[in-house]
Motif scaffolding. Structure first.
Motif, PDB file in Angstrom:
ATOM      1  N   MET A   1       0.863  -1.199   0.000  1.00 43.59           N
ATOM      2  CA  MET A   1       0.000   0.000   0.000  1.00 43.59           C
ATOM      3  C   MET A   1       0.893   1.241   0.000  1.00 43.59           C
ATOM      4  SD  MET A   1      -3.356   0.495   2.378  1.00 43.59           S
ATOM      5  CE  MET A   1      -2.778   1.576   3.667  1.00 43.59           C
ATOM      6  N   PRO A   2       0.633   2.174  -0.907  1.00 43.47           N
ATOM      7  CA  PRO A   2       1.465   3.393  -0.926  1.00 43.47           C
ATOM      8  C   PRO A   2       1.220   4.235   0.330  1.00 43.47           C
ATOM      9  CG  PRO A   2      -0.388   3.623  -2.436  1.00 43.47           C
ATOM     10  CD  PRO A   2      -0.421   2.206  -1.904  1.00 43.47           C
ATOM     11  N   ALA A   3       2.227   4.988   0.720  1.00 41.14           N
ATOM     12  CA  ALA A   3       2.085   5.852   1.896  1.00 41.14           C
ATOM     13  C   ALA A   3       1.003   6.896   1.618  1.00 41.14           C
ATOM     14  CB  ALA A   3       3.415   6.523   2.192  1.00 41.14           C
ATOM     15  N   PRO A   4       0.138   7.135   2.592  1.00 38.45           N
ATOM     16  CA  PRO A   4      -0.937   8.110   2.366  1.00 38.45           C
ATOM     17  C   PRO A   4      -0.379   9.524   2.186  1.00 38.45           C
ATOM     18  CG  PRO A   4      -0.905   7.355   4.657  1.00 38.45           C
ATOM     19  CD  PRO A   4       0.083   6.528   3.914  1.00 38.45           C
ATOM     20  N   VAL A   5      -1.021  10.273   1.298  1.00 37.31           N
ATOM     21  CA  VAL A   5      -0.636  11.673   1.119  1.00 37.31           C
ATOM     22  C   VAL A   5      -1.781  12.561   1.594  1.00 37.31           C
ATOM     23  CG1 VAL A   5       0.937  11.228  -0.800  1.00 37.31           C
ATOM     24  CG2 VAL A   5      -1.454  11.756  -1.270  1.00 37.31           C
ATOM     25  N   LEU A   6      -1.405  13.760   1.961  1.00 42.50           N
ATOM     26  CA  LEU A   6      -2.377  14.714   2.471  1.00 42.50           C
ATOM     27  C   LEU A   6      -3.192  15.271   1.309  1.00 42.50           C
ATOM     28  CD1 LEU A   6      -3.061  16.089   5.193  1.00 42.50           C
ATOM     29  CD2 LEU A   6      -1.491  17.915   4.532  1.00 42.50           C
ATOM     30  N   THR A   7      -4.506  15.219   1.430  1.00 37.92           N
ATOM     31  CA  THR A   7      -5.330  15.765   0.360  1.00 37.92           C
ATOM     32  C   THR A   7      -5.937  17.117   0.755  1.00 37.92           C
ATOM     33  OG1 THR A   7      -7.224  14.465   1.128  1.00 37.92           O
ATOM     34  CG2 THR A   7      -5.888  13.519  -0.630  1.00 37.92           C
ATOM     35  N   GLU A   8      -6.084  17.368   2.061  1.00 33.79           N
ATOM     36  CA  GLU A   8      -6.606  18.667   2.478  1.00 33.79           C
ATOM     37  C   GLU A   8      -6.124  19.023   3.882  1.00 33.79           C
ATOM     38  OE1 GLU A   8     -10.793  19.137   3.344  1.00 33.79           O
ATOM     39  OE2 GLU A   8     -10.827  21.083   2.366  1.00 33.79           O
ATOM     40  N   LYS A  66       1.585  25.836   4.219  1.00 34.99           N
ATOM     41  CA  LYS A  66       2.100  25.771   2.852  1.00 34.99           C
ATOM     42  C   LYS A  66       2.556  24.371   2.529  1.00 34.99           C
ATOM     43  CE  LYS A  66       4.041  30.409   2.950  1.00 34.99           C
ATOM     44  NZ  LYS A  66       5.304  30.903   3.477  1.00 34.99           N
ATOM     45  N   PRO A  67       2.224  23.898   1.315  1.00 38.85           N
ATOM     46  CA  PRO A  67       2.744  22.591   0.919  1.00 38.85           C
ATOM     47  C   PRO A  67       4.244  22.658   0.657  1.00 38.85           C
ATOM     48  CG  PRO A  67       1.477  23.593  -0.868  1.00 38.85           C
ATOM     49  CD  PRO A  67       1.397  24.533   0.297  1.00 38.85           C
ATOM     50  N   VAL A  68       4.937  21.598   0.994  1.00 36.83           N
ATOM     51  CA  VAL A  68       6.363  21.471   0.699  1.00 36.83           C
ATOM     52  C   VAL A  68       6.513  20.221  -0.151  1.00 36.83           C
ATOM     53  CG1 VAL A  68       8.670  21.135   1.665  1.00 36.83           C
ATOM     54  CG2 VAL A  68       7.004  22.547   2.896  1.00 36.83           C
ATOM     55  N   GLY A  69       6.780  20.414  -1.438  1.00 34.76           N
ATOM     56  CA  GLY A  69       6.855  19.272  -2.349  1.00 34.76           C
ATOM     57  C   GLY A  69       5.593  18.442  -2.254  1.00 34.76           C
ATOM     58  N   ASN A  70       5.745  17.143  -2.353  1.00 37.46           N
ATOM     59  CA  ASN A  70       4.601  16.243  -2.217  1.00 37.46           C
ATOM     60  C   ASN A  70       4.720  15.407  -0.973  1.00 37.46           C
ATOM     61  OD1 ASN A  70       3.184  16.924  -4.588  1.00 37.46           O
ATOM     62  ND2 ASN A  70       4.662  15.780  -5.800  1.00 37.46           N
ATOM     63  N   TYR A  71       5.448  15.910  -0.001  1.00 43.11           N
ATOM     64  CA  TYR A  71       5.738  15.052   1.148  1.00 43.11           C
ATOM     65  C   TYR A  71       5.548  15.728   2.484  1.00 43.11           C
ATOM     66  CZ  TYR A  71      10.121  17.631   1.440  1.00 43.11           C
ATOM     67  OH  TYR A  71      11.036  18.631   1.586  1.00 43.11           O
ATOM     68  N   ALA A  72       5.268  17.032   2.498  1.00 45.17           N
ATOM     69  CA  ALA A  72       5.242  17.742   3.781  1.00 45.17           C
ATOM     70  C   ALA A  72       4.444  19.042   3.675  1.00 45.17           C
ATOM     71  CB  ALA A  72       6.667  18.050   4.242  1.00 45.17           C
ATOM     72  N   ILE A  73       4.147  19.630   4.844  1.00 44.28           N
ATOM     73  CA  ILE A  73       3.616  20.989   4.891  1.00 44.28           C
ATOM     74  C   ILE A  73       4.481  21.790   5.857  1.00 44.28           C
ATOM     75  CG2 ILE A  73       1.196  20.523   4.295  1.00 44.28           C
ATOM     76  CD1 ILE A  73       0.538  20.467   7.296  1.00 44.28           C
ATOM     77  N   SER A  74       4.536  23.099   5.635  1.00 41.37           N
ATOM     78  CA  SER A  74       5.164  23.961   6.631  1.00 41.37           C
ATOM     79  C   SER A  74       4.054  24.807   7.244  1.00 41.37           C
ATOM     80  CB  SER A  74       6.267  24.818   6.011  1.00 41.37           C
ATOM     81  OG  SER A  74       5.699  25.875   5.280  1.00 41.37           O
ATOM     82  N   ARG A  87       6.581  16.478   7.852  1.00 37.33           N
ATOM     83  CA  ARG A  87       6.444  15.441   6.830  1.00 37.33           C
ATOM     84  C   ARG A  87       5.160  14.657   7.035  1.00 37.33           C
ATOM     85  NH1 ARG A  87      11.410  13.901   4.281  1.00 37.33           N
ATOM     86  NH2 ARG A  87      10.244  12.046   3.715  1.00 37.33           N
ATOM     87  N   TYR A  88       4.616  14.172   5.921  1.00 36.92           N
ATOM     88  CA  TYR A  88       3.377  13.403   6.023  1.00 36.92           C
ATOM     89  C   TYR A  88       3.522  12.207   6.971  1.00 36.92           C
ATOM     90  CZ  TYR A  88       1.771  15.920   1.828  1.00 36.92           C
ATOM     91  OH  TYR A  88       1.399  16.866   0.916  1.00 36.92           O
ATOM     92  N   ASP A  89       4.614  11.468   6.811  1.00 39.27           N
ATOM     93  CA  ASP A  89       4.767  10.273   7.654  1.00 39.27           C
ATOM     94  C   ASP A  89       4.874  10.659   9.129  1.00 39.27           C
ATOM     95  OD1 ASP A  89       7.281  11.386   7.328  1.00 39.27           O
ATOM     96  OD2 ASP A  89       8.285   9.501   6.877  1.00 39.27           O
ATOM     97  N   PHE A  90       5.502  11.809   9.390  1.00 43.80           N
ATOM     98  CA  PHE A  90       5.597  12.282  10.768  1.00 43.80           C
ATOM     99  C   PHE A  90       4.226  12.691  11.309  1.00 43.80           C
ATOM    100  CE2 PHE A  90       6.331  15.977  13.667  1.00 43.80           C
ATOM    101  CZ  PHE A  90       6.850  15.261  14.729  1.00 43.80           C
ATOM    102  N   LEU A  91       3.453  13.389  10.480  1.00 44.42           N
ATOM    103  CA  LEU A  91       2.109  13.800  10.898  1.00 44.42           C
ATOM    104  C   LEU A  91       1.242  12.575  11.223  1.00 44.42           C
ATOM    105  CD1 LEU A  91       1.509  16.719   8.381  1.00 44.42           C
ATOM    106  CD2 LEU A  91       1.576  16.927  10.876  1.00 44.42           C
ATOM    107  N   ARG A  92       1.400  11.532  10.440  1.00 41.13           N
ATOM    108  CA  ARG A  92       0.622  10.320  10.716  1.00 41.13           C
ATOM    109  C   ARG A  92       1.098   9.655  12.006  1.00 41.13           C
ATOM    110  NH1 ARG A  92      -3.304   8.657   6.788  1.00 41.13           N
ATOM    111  NH2 ARG A  92      -3.472   6.847   8.112  1.00 41.13           N
ATOM    112  N   GLU A  93       2.391   9.739  12.241  1.00 37.17           N
ATOM    113  CA  GLU A  93       2.960   9.156  13.461  1.00 37.17           C
ATOM    114  C   GLU A  93       2.400   9.811  14.715  1.00 37.17           C
ATOM    115  OE1 GLU A  93       7.242   8.452  12.455  1.00 37.17           O
ATOM    116  OE2 GLU A  93       7.423   9.069  14.551  1.00 37.17           O
TER     117      GLU A  93
END
Ligand SMILES: [Zn+2]
Ligand SMILES: [Zn+2]
Length: 102
Positions: A1-8, A66-74, A87-93
Motif C-alpha cells: 500500500m502506498p504511503a498516504p498523502v495529504l489531500t486537504e 504551505k505545501p512542501v513538495g509532495n511530502y510535507a507541509i510547513s 512530513r506526512y509520515d511524521f504527521l501520521r505518526e
C-alpha cells in the motif's frame, strides 16, 4: 500500500485545530498547541535525533499552511515561528485521533 498523502489541510479557527484529510480517507484534527509542540525543526528540537514534544510557552494559532513538495507541509505560527517542516509520515505518526492511539 502506498504511503498516504495529504489531500486537504483545513484550519478550524474556533476549535483552534487543523483538520487533515488523507488519501486513505483518514481524517483527524490536530490541536494547534499540540502541533506546535511537535515542531520538528532544529531550532525547537536541537540535534538529539529523536523528536520530542515541547509544550509551547503560550497558546498559538496556525497563521499559514504551505505545501512542501509532495511530502510535507510547513506551518507558520502566531508566535512568529515558521521553520518547521511537517512530513506526512511524521504527521501520521503523531496523529492524535483515537484510532491511531494518539
Ligand atoms: Zn520549530
Ligand atoms: Zn489518526
Amino acid at each position: 500500500m502506498p504511503a498516504p498523502v495529504l489531500t486537504e489541510a483545513r484550519r478550524l479557527p474556533e476549535e483552534r485545530r487543523l483538520r487533515l484529510t488523507w488519501s486513505d480517507h483518514h481524517v483527524a484534527e490536530y490541536p494547534y498547541d499540540y502541533l506546535r509542540g511537535w515542531c520538528p525543526c532544529a531550532g525547537c528540537q536541537g540535534h538529539s535525533g529523536k523528536i520530542r514534544y515541547q509544550p509551547p510557552a503560550q497558546p498559538v494559532t496556525a497563521t499559514t499552511i504551505k505545501p512542501v513538495g509532495n511530502y510535507a507541509i510547513s506551518i507558520g505560527w502566531s508566535d512568529g515561528h515558521g521553520t518547521g517542516i511537517y512530513r506526512y509520515d511524521f504527521l501520521r505518526e503523531i496523529c492524535p485521533c483515537a484510532e491511531c492511539g494518539g
